[in-house]
Write an enzyme that holds these catalytic residues in place. Sequence first.
Site, short mmCIF file in Angstrom:
data_model
loop_
_atom_site.label_atom_id
_atom_site.label_comp_id
_atom_site.label_asym_id
_atom_site.label_seq_id
_atom_site.Cartn_x
_atom_site.Cartn_y
_atom_site.Cartn_z
N SER A 56 0.84 -1.20 0.00
CA SER A 56 0.00 0.00 0.00
C SER A 56 0.87 1.25 0.00
O SER A 56 1.96 1.25 0.59
CB SER A 56 -0.85 -0.01 1.27
OG SER A 56 -1.50 1.22 1.46
N TYR B 240 -1.47 -0.94 10.80
CA TYR B 240 -1.79 -1.53 9.49
C TYR B 240 -0.64 -1.31 8.51
O TYR B 240 -0.16 -2.24 7.86
CB TYR B 240 -3.10 -0.93 8.93
CG TYR B 240 -3.26 -1.20 7.45
CD1 TYR B 240 -3.53 -2.49 7.00
CD2 TYR B 240 -3.09 -0.18 6.51
CE1 TYR B 240 -3.64 -2.76 5.64
CE2 TYR B 240 -3.19 -0.45 5.15
CZ TYR B 240 -3.47 -1.74 4.72
OH TYR B 240 -3.56 -2.00 3.38
N LYS C 41 2.27 -3.92 6.48
CA LYS C 41 2.65 -3.96 5.05
C LYS C 41 4.16 -3.79 4.90
O LYS C 41 4.80 -4.51 4.13
CB LYS C 41 1.92 -2.85 4.28
CG LYS C 41 0.42 -3.04 4.18
CD LYS C 41 0.08 -4.26 3.34
CE LYS C 41 -1.40 -4.56 3.33
NZ LYS C 41 -1.71 -5.87 2.74
#
Length: 335
Positions: A123, A147, A151
């Site tokens: 992302s 989050y 990643k």
Amino acid sequence: MILVTGAAGFIGSHACVELLNAGYEIVTVDNLSNSKREAINRVKQITKRDFLFYPIDLLDKEALEKVFIENKIKAVIHFAGLKAVGESTEKPLMYYYNNIVGTIILCELMTKYKIKRIVFSSSATVYGMPDQVPISENSPLRAMNPYGRTKLMIEEILRDLYLSDKSWSISILRYFNPVGAHPSGTIGEDPNGIPSNLMPFITQVAIGKLNQLKVFGNDYETIDGTGIRDYIHVVDLAKGHLKALEVVMNTFGVKVFNLGTGSGYSVLQIIETFEKVTKKSVPYQIVERRQGDVAAIYADTNKAKDELGWVATKGLEEMCIDSWRWQVNNPKGYI
Ligand code: NAD
Ligand code: WQD
């Protein structure tokens, strides 16, 4: 045969359609924690193709191993993961466990069955606060929430895996802001509860499910003070995965690509375009900035263009029209 994890999700379901339309055989996995089985049925309807779906969790190594035993997998496209930034700050352990351990178990089985080709959903959130825009793949990485850190950590795990064994072929795709839906209006984004992302919030206001949009801040240093993002049509994004798959099938190493359009639009520009093409009004109110938001980020798309031969082709109007068609056809999402 291509294994698709997270296949019932927003991006995974669109990627399955493009894979099947391009003639690939697929086998799919999803624990349905943030999706519905109906998405899989709709993919079959759109493509008139059949494929296996395993409703299992990546954390269930035994169940996942069966998928490897029962299918002749050549490569994996790995979408499965939890993705809500706000929730990740409240439940960091759940995010680290699900996203990281899930990926480790998947890679362990890939190693065991000698399938060392993977396309991974990263992302743009790994860039955090950008020093400059457009942002290129070699910009500093500084994820700003659990989050985003999952990643970033997975990216690093994949790099270490390649360093330990040069027969791996890994493509890391950093998505910008996926919106839109398949033009059939039968698959799309189906958030649980109140959406946290802009486009599903707008469509739910336009259809009357929510009263008004809260625009998070109009005092950023941008053209109209609202946040600027690189919105990309999910069908374009899905097609980028086919290009990345070709690369992992034919080369070795770790390659990182931004998948965005290269153009940034403000929140007010999105609202204006949406209202223009749908003839629906989107009442909004300006409120405080949302914590952790950056003013402006959009992709430098040159690497994807040069090395993947991929560019996004769908513009903002089409993104709004397709998001709206999905919302109107499925006011309650998948049921
Ligand atoms: P999504 O939630 O719609 O899809 C993810 C799917 O993974 C869901 O269907 C969920 O049920 C499944 N899943 C989660 N944990 C699992 C597990 N342990 N085992 C099996 N299945 C599991 O999200 P999406 O928007 O389609 O995103 C796909 C991927 O792309 C995610 O990894 C996400 O982090 C990443 N991504 C999304 C965006 C975005 O804005 N949508 C942007 C950048 C990156
Ligand atoms: C877009 C713009 C908001 C909602 C997030 C994740 C990122 C990636 C994509 C997964 C911003 C504004 C939003 C609202 C608003 N996901 N906004 N009112 O924050 O760019 O990215 O999704 O990897 O990791 O962080 O997307 O859609 O939430 O916001 O004004 O109700 O819309 O401030 O400027 P974001 P978003």
